[in-house]
Design a protein around this motif. Sequence first.
Motif, PDB file in Angstrom:
ATOM      1  N   SER A  64     -22.846  -2.756  28.731  1.00 56.40           N
ATOM      2  CA  SER A  64     -21.898  -3.329  27.760  1.00 56.40           C
ATOM      3  C   SER A  64     -21.841  -4.844  27.846  1.00 56.40           C
ATOM      4  CB  SER A  64     -20.504  -2.735  27.989  1.00 56.40           C
ATOM      5  OG  SER A  64     -20.080  -2.988  29.326  1.00 56.40           O
ATOM      6  N   VAL A  65     -22.255  -5.408  28.985  1.00 51.43           N
ATOM      7  CA  VAL A  65     -22.232  -6.859  29.167  1.00 51.43           C
ATOM      8  C   VAL A  65     -23.337  -7.522  28.337  1.00 51.43           C
ATOM      9  CG1 VAL A  65     -22.406  -8.745  30.850  1.00 51.43           C
ATOM     10  CG2 VAL A  65     -21.304  -6.567  31.483  1.00 51.43           C
ATOM     11  N   ASN A  66     -24.505  -6.869  28.279  1.00 52.78           N
ATOM     12  CA  ASN A  66     -25.651  -7.438  27.558  1.00 52.78           C
ATOM     13  C   ASN A  66     -25.940  -6.641  26.287  1.00 52.78           C
ATOM     14  OD1 ASN A  66     -26.162  -9.367  29.667  1.00 52.78           O
ATOM     15  ND2 ASN A  66     -27.074  -7.714  30.864  1.00 52.78           N
ATOM     16  N   GLN A  67     -24.995  -6.611  25.403  1.00 48.28           N
ATOM     17  CA  GLN A  67     -25.155  -5.850  24.168  1.00 48.28           C
ATOM     18  C   GLN A  67     -26.255  -6.451  23.286  1.00 48.28           C
ATOM     19  OE1 GLN A  67     -23.836  -2.993  22.806  1.00 48.28           O
ATOM     20  NE2 GLN A  67     -23.069  -2.627  24.877  1.00 48.28           N
ATOM     21  N   VAL A  68     -27.010  -5.556  22.645  1.00 50.19           N
ATOM     22  CA  VAL A  68     -28.090  -5.972  21.742  1.00 50.19           C
ATOM     23  C   VAL A  68     -27.575  -5.873  20.310  1.00 50.19           C
ATOM     24  CG1 VAL A  68     -30.411  -5.475  20.907  1.00 50.19           C
ATOM     25  CG2 VAL A  68     -29.872  -5.198  23.328  1.00 50.19           C
TER      26      VAL A  68
END
Length: 469
Positions: free
Chosen positions: A95-99
């Motif tokens: 969830s921190v590095n959402q695309v």
Amino acid sequence: MGIKNLSSDGKQSNRSITRDEWLISIDKYIEGQKPKIERIPSMLREIESNKQCYEPLVVSIGPYHHGKQELQALEKLKIRFAQQFHQACVNQVSSVNQVSINDLCAKVAEVAGDARKCYEEDSETKKIDEESFIRMMFLDGCFILQYMYILTDEKGVDQLQSVKSSNLLFVWRDLFLLENQIPILILKVLLEFRFKSKQERTDLFNNFFELMRVKPPEESSCINEVNKFVVKYCPVNVPKGKNQETLMNWEESPHLLDLMRANLIGSSGPGDKKPDSTADYWCSYRSVTELGKSGIHFRASETTNFTDVDFKSYYIYGKLMLPPIVVDDTTKPLLLNLAAYEMSPHGPSELKVASYICLMDSLIDHAEDVKELRKKGILLNNLGSDEQLAHLFNEIANQVVLDPLAYADVKNQIEKLRKNKVAVWATEGLHNHFTSPWTFSAFLGAILVLVLTAIQSYVSVFPRSSSPH
């Protein structure tokens, strides 16, 4: 008189120049970048009965057929598949590095310039501006990858409910048309968001092409039954087959059609063996029926590779091994586009698929030839009658150029057997006198009667003494 000038792209300009200037322009001529996705050669497109085989039926991929009115129905499906592909990418990261969907499109934009160079520049492709080209590459790339995932993953089955089964079949057909390709480069950059592992990306392609694999008929034996039991109840990591190995370097292919070709021809097989210097490279095949009269029998090869053609000679008879193939409504477009790809100016250097087409055309003249190959498990006919299938191969081979050295060793061995008079006499004798099991049984009975008569005569002439001397 002036001579037309040659421009850097090889085209003539309208300015007339002297002969010396013209020769200098030839000396300094530099060929432009070769397109990796070409148009169908005109000599093939002119064949009226084959024209529709080069045109997409339901979906356009790339710029050559983009925007055609009859292909608009599936444009909405492309948007839905792009949403599904993006969601799958989101599920792969924290969830921190959402695309975002913008991230996907931006990555495509980075390579769009290189992708555009893969196409021929003509009046149609020039109409598509840079932004429209990026959007097209993004939607088409997501569509292809999501289509591959849906067909190969159990979790993708739920997403098939809103897609007509007929559309799925037509999409498969359209994905392997020469003029309906996008560069693998586009698929590569999108897949990096979907799968972090290179092996997972490779598996997607392997599993996709495995769908069209034909399993050669296997003989019933105790060993085969044990193997089936082990595979079913004791799953183990099975090594990749020959066909799958050809796709391990899928990133190096220019497009899907090239991957399909690699999947079908496989690595070098018996059919790639060259004859010695005394062989006749130009000896031709005969039909299945005619070869049968020469004592040549047919068997299915161990793989589906088009190069897996081999011949075994046993002096008075021989066995010709051919790869099994399923023939249906997609076969003609696929083979024609593969042949067109090989025959295009910048296509593969070897005419392996085209040579296979010509091989099958020479073996199949009539329905009787198809029937014999069906009985041996070489042709799996999902097209219709045997007459239709025979007509299909005869039609496909029209204007297709073959490599005269293809299967040369096999052809040379067949020709030697056909010239073997002992083999011809033996085959003709069997064909003329033992056309049914009853005649053969009668022949064995006659032999047995003669043997018994001979024994009886011998005993009557030389009777054994009833008592010792």
